[in-house]
Design an enzyme around this catalytic site. Structure first.
Site, PDB file in Angstrom:
ATOM      1  N   HIS A   1       0.854  -1.200   0.000  1.00 26.05           N
ATOM      2  CA  HIS A   1       0.000   0.000   0.000  1.00 26.05           C
ATOM      3  C   HIS A   1       0.880   1.237   0.000  1.00 26.05           C
ATOM      4  O   HIS A   1       2.030   1.205   0.429  1.00 26.05           O
ATOM      5  CB  HIS A   1      -0.932   0.010   1.215  1.00 26.05           C
ATOM      6  CG  HIS A   1      -0.207  -0.090   2.515  1.00 26.05           C
ATOM      7  ND1 HIS A   1       0.235  -1.299   3.016  1.00 26.05           N
ATOM      8  CD2 HIS A   1       0.189   0.852   3.399  1.00 26.05           C
ATOM      9  CE1 HIS A   1       0.861  -1.082   4.158  1.00 26.05           C
ATOM     10  NE2 HIS A   1       0.861   0.209   4.411  1.00 26.05           N
TER      11      HIS A   1
ATOM     12  N   HIS B   1       1.010   5.358   1.167  1.00 25.41           N
ATOM     13  CA  HIS B   1       0.441   6.380   2.049  1.00 25.41           C
ATOM     14  C   HIS B   1       0.394   7.715   1.308  1.00 25.41           C
ATOM     15  O   HIS B   1       1.391   8.130   0.705  1.00 25.41           O
ATOM     16  CB  HIS B   1       1.325   6.591   3.279  1.00 25.41           C
ATOM     17  CG  HIS B   1       1.428   5.410   4.185  1.00 25.41           C
ATOM     18  ND1 HIS B   1       0.716   5.317   5.364  1.00 25.41           N
ATOM     19  CD2 HIS B   1       2.156   4.271   4.103  1.00 25.41           C
ATOM     20  CE1 HIS B   1       1.017   4.174   5.970  1.00 25.41           C
ATOM     21  NE2 HIS B   1       1.885   3.521   5.221  1.00 25.41           N
TER      22      HIS B   1
HETATM   23  P1  AMP Z   1       2.527   0.374   7.078  1.00 25.02           P
HETATM   24  O1  AMP Z   1       3.202   0.529   8.398  1.00 25.02           O
HETATM   25  O2  AMP Z   1       3.151   1.095   5.958  1.00 25.02           O
HETATM   26  O3  AMP Z   1       2.318  -1.107   6.813  1.00 25.02           O
HETATM   27  O4  AMP Z   1       1.136   1.070   7.236  1.00 25.02           O
HETATM   28  C1  AMP Z   1      -0.023   0.464   7.668  1.00 25.02           C
HETATM   29  C2  AMP Z   1      -1.020   1.574   7.868  1.00 25.02           C
HETATM   30  O5  AMP Z   1      -2.294   1.001   7.941  1.00 25.02           O
HETATM   31  C3  AMP Z   1      -0.811   2.374   9.161  1.00 25.02           C
HETATM   32  O6  AMP Z   1      -0.718   3.746   8.846  1.00 25.02           O
HETATM   33  C4  AMP Z   1      -2.049   2.056   9.991  1.00 25.02           C
HETATM   34  O7  AMP Z   1      -2.497   3.168  10.715  1.00 25.02           O
HETATM   35  C5  AMP Z   1      -3.049   1.648   8.925  1.00 25.02           C
HETATM   36  N1  AMP Z   1      -4.065   0.682   9.331  1.00 25.02           N
HETATM   37  C6  AMP Z   1      -3.898  -0.442  10.059  1.00 25.02           C
HETATM   38  N2  AMP Z   1      -5.053  -1.115  10.184  1.00 25.02           N
HETATM   39  C7  AMP Z   1      -5.985  -0.392   9.504  1.00 25.02           C
HETATM   40  C8  AMP Z   1      -7.374  -0.540   9.247  1.00 25.02           C
HETATM   41  N3  AMP Z   1      -8.059  -1.580   9.734  1.00 25.02           N
HETATM   42  N4  AMP Z   1      -8.004   0.393   8.507  1.00 25.02           N
HETATM   43  C9  AMP Z   1      -7.322   1.461   8.008  1.00 25.02           C
HETATM   44  N5  AMP Z   1      -6.012   1.667   8.227  1.00 25.02           N
HETATM   45  C10 AMP Z   1      -5.338   0.768   8.944  1.00 25.02           C
END
Ligand code: AMP
Length: 141
Positions: free
Chosen positions: A102, A104
């Site tokens: 994903h 950001h």
């Molecule tokens: P990463 O550390 O790049 O893997 O980012 C994961 C992101 O997903 C973080 O910014 C979290 O806040 C976000 N996140 C985790 N669980 C959820 C969820 N259920 N819905 C939306 N965002 C999420």
């Protein structure tokens, strides 16, 4: 580590877990980050079962960056931030916490510090109006 088809993002894409959705197409899925580091923090997910950027097909990688650019334009139009940060993390040591590729999209302002990564969960209801504004702007970019 191999891809876990039951990671939280895979479940969200399949409709098995809730989210504040913004947009989806054949290759990508867009939602609000539940622990936003800034107002309007949005995530672009690939629909491919890929853990890290190295695992994405060229087609999925292209789709991710095209959706990321389009959503970034919509976030800019909707929220008019001073700047925009685009980030993508690979592996725990690289800061990744959800092992499904994903991107950001993080609106930045000159006078507000970014909050810590994946730390403070917010009420999803507070994200709905932002998602609506971004969705509306998507039709105009
Ligand atoms: P990463 O550390 O790049 O893997 O980012 C994961 C992101 O997903 C973080 O910014 C979290 O806040 C976000 N996140 C985790 N669980 C959820 C969820 N259920 N819905 C939306 N965002 C999420």
């Amino acid at each position: 580590m191999s891809y876990d088809p039951n990671n939280i993002f895979a479940k969200i894409i399949r409709g098995e877990a809730p989210c504040v959705k913004v947009y989806e197409d054949e290759h990508t899925f867009v939602m609000m980050d539940i622990m936003p580091q800034a107002e309007g923090h949005t995530l672009v997910l690939t629909k491919e079962p890929a853990e890290m950027i190295y695992d994405l097909s060229p087609e999925a990688a292209a789709a991710c960056i095209q959706t990321t650019q389009r959503v970034a334009k919509a976030v800019r139009k909707a929220l008019q931030p001073d700047g925009m940060m685009i980030a993508q993390f690979n592996g725990a040591a690289g800061g990744q916490t959800v092992f499904h590729v994903h991107f950001h999209i993080l609106p930045r302002s000159n006078d507000t510090k970014m909050k810590p990564h994946a730390r403070e969960m917010v009420d999803p209801a507070t994200l709905q109006p932002l998602a609506e504004r971004i969705r509306a702007a998507l039709d105009e970019v």
